[in-house]
Design an enzyme around this catalytic site. Structure first.
Site, PDB file in Angstrom:
ATOM      1  N   HIS A  17      -1.655  -3.618  -8.500  1.00 41.65           N
ATOM      2  CA  HIS A  17      -0.365  -3.827  -9.163  1.00 41.65           C
ATOM      3  C   HIS A  17      -0.536  -3.777 -10.685  1.00 41.65           C
ATOM      4  O   HIS A  17       0.275  -3.170 -11.393  1.00 41.65           O
ATOM      5  CB  HIS A  17       0.235  -5.187  -8.796  1.00 41.65           C
ATOM      6  CG  HIS A  17       0.656  -5.335  -7.381  1.00 41.65           C
ATOM      7  ND1 HIS A  17       0.243  -6.411  -6.614  1.00 41.65           N
ATOM      8  CD2 HIS A  17       1.443  -4.576  -6.585  1.00 41.65           C
ATOM      9  CE1 HIS A  17       0.780  -6.304  -5.408  1.00 41.65           C
ATOM     10  NE2 HIS A  17       1.505  -5.191  -5.360  1.00 41.65           N
ATOM     11  N   LYS A  41       9.173 -10.669   4.935  1.00 39.22           N
ATOM     12  CA  LYS A  41       7.879 -11.245   4.614  1.00 39.22           C
ATOM     13  C   LYS A  41       8.020 -12.747   4.379  1.00 39.22           C
ATOM     14  O   LYS A  41       8.977 -13.205   3.765  1.00 39.22           O
ATOM     15  CB  LYS A  41       7.298 -10.609   3.346  1.00 39.22           C
ATOM     16  CG  LYS A  41       6.976  -9.138   3.492  1.00 39.22           C
ATOM     17  CD  LYS A  41       6.370  -8.600   2.226  1.00 39.22           C
ATOM     18  CE  LYS A  41       6.034  -7.121   2.349  1.00 39.22           C
ATOM     19  NZ  LYS A  41       5.424  -6.605   1.114  1.00 39.22           N
ATOM     20  N   ARG A  93       0.142   3.974  -2.285  1.00 40.02           N
ATOM     21  CA  ARG A  93      -1.274   3.918  -1.935  1.00 40.02           C
ATOM     22  C   ARG A  93      -1.662   4.995  -0.929  1.00 40.02           C
ATOM     23  O   ARG A  93      -2.790   5.453  -0.907  1.00 40.02           O
ATOM     24  CB  ARG A  93      -1.634   2.537  -1.379  1.00 40.02           C
ATOM     25  CG  ARG A  93      -1.562   1.450  -2.445  1.00 40.02           C
ATOM     26  CD  ARG A  93      -1.919   0.080  -1.931  1.00 40.02           C
ATOM     27  NE  ARG A  93      -0.927  -0.359  -0.955  1.00 40.02           N
ATOM     28  CZ  ARG A  93      -1.220  -0.807   0.263  1.00 40.02           C
ATOM     29  NH1 ARG A  93      -2.457  -0.892   0.670  1.00 40.02           N
ATOM     30  NH2 ARG A  93      -0.258  -1.177   1.077  1.00 40.02           N
ATOM     31  N   SER A 131      -1.750  -6.874  -1.226  1.00 37.70           N
ATOM     32  CA  SER A 131      -1.602  -8.329  -1.170  1.00 37.70           C
ATOM     33  C   SER A 131      -2.035  -8.856   0.189  1.00 37.70           C
ATOM     34  O   SER A 131      -2.634  -9.930   0.289  1.00 37.70           O
ATOM     35  CB  SER A 131      -0.145  -8.719  -1.462  1.00 37.70           C
ATOM     36  OG  SER A 131       0.199  -8.375  -2.782  1.00 37.70           O
TER      37      SER A 131
END
Length: 167
Positions: A17, A41, A93, A131
């Site tokens: 990030h 989440k 990614r 994360s």
């Protein structure tokens, strides 16, 4: 003033990030890193804690003088308009990220004409870091150096251990 929003859950903010933040900050007059609420989440950190972790991670980082950190829980395009932003920055990614993010970019373009999306690909040496990976490493007490900023590594590890003890 060219303003962009870099949204995410940032739970926690990773070195990947931070790389996107530095690169995006170089492209815009102002970059707002916005912690967004994601109903899919369950967070390890509260929104306020994530904002604090990002700010602490940015402290002393080169090229981020034009970066602000904020939070929002509504539609991204509404937030972008409220900050006079013309661009949303998204990090990619892998290919699967592109497909999901392209769908969101198309929706955002429809809901918020004039708000475009800029995709920045992850550096190859950081592309595997997420994360989720950081939380999993913290669960097993792996040293988080190299995955999150050194200034927050102990906080991330401690929170994960606290969460595990609560279960």
């Amino acid at each position: 003033m060219r303003t962009a929003i870099y949204p995410g859950s940032f739970d926690p903010v990773t070195v990947g990030h931070l790389d996107i933040i530095q690169r995006a900050a170089a492209q815009f007059d102002r970059l707002v890193v916005c912690v967004m609420y994601n109903s899919e989440k369950q967070g390890l950190f509260t929104t306020a804690e994530r904002v604090d972790l990002i700010r602490r991670s940015l402290d002393g980082l080169d090229g981020v003088e034009n970066v602000e950190v904020d939070h929002a829980d509504g539609l991204l395009v509404d937030y972008a308009r409220s900050r006079n932003a013309s661009c949303v920055v998204k990090g990619l990614r892998r290919v699967a990220d592109f497909e999901a993010e392209m769908q969101m970019a198309d929706l955002n373009r429809q809901l918020g004409p004039g708000v475009d999306t800029l995709f920045l690909t992850a550096r190859p040496d950081l592309a595997f870091i997420s994360s989720t990976i950081v939380r999993e490493l913290a669960r097993y007490r792996v040293d988080l150096g190299g995955y999150v900023a050194g200034s927050i590594a102990d906080d991330v590890a401690a929170r994960m251990q606290q969460r595990l003890e609560e279960k």
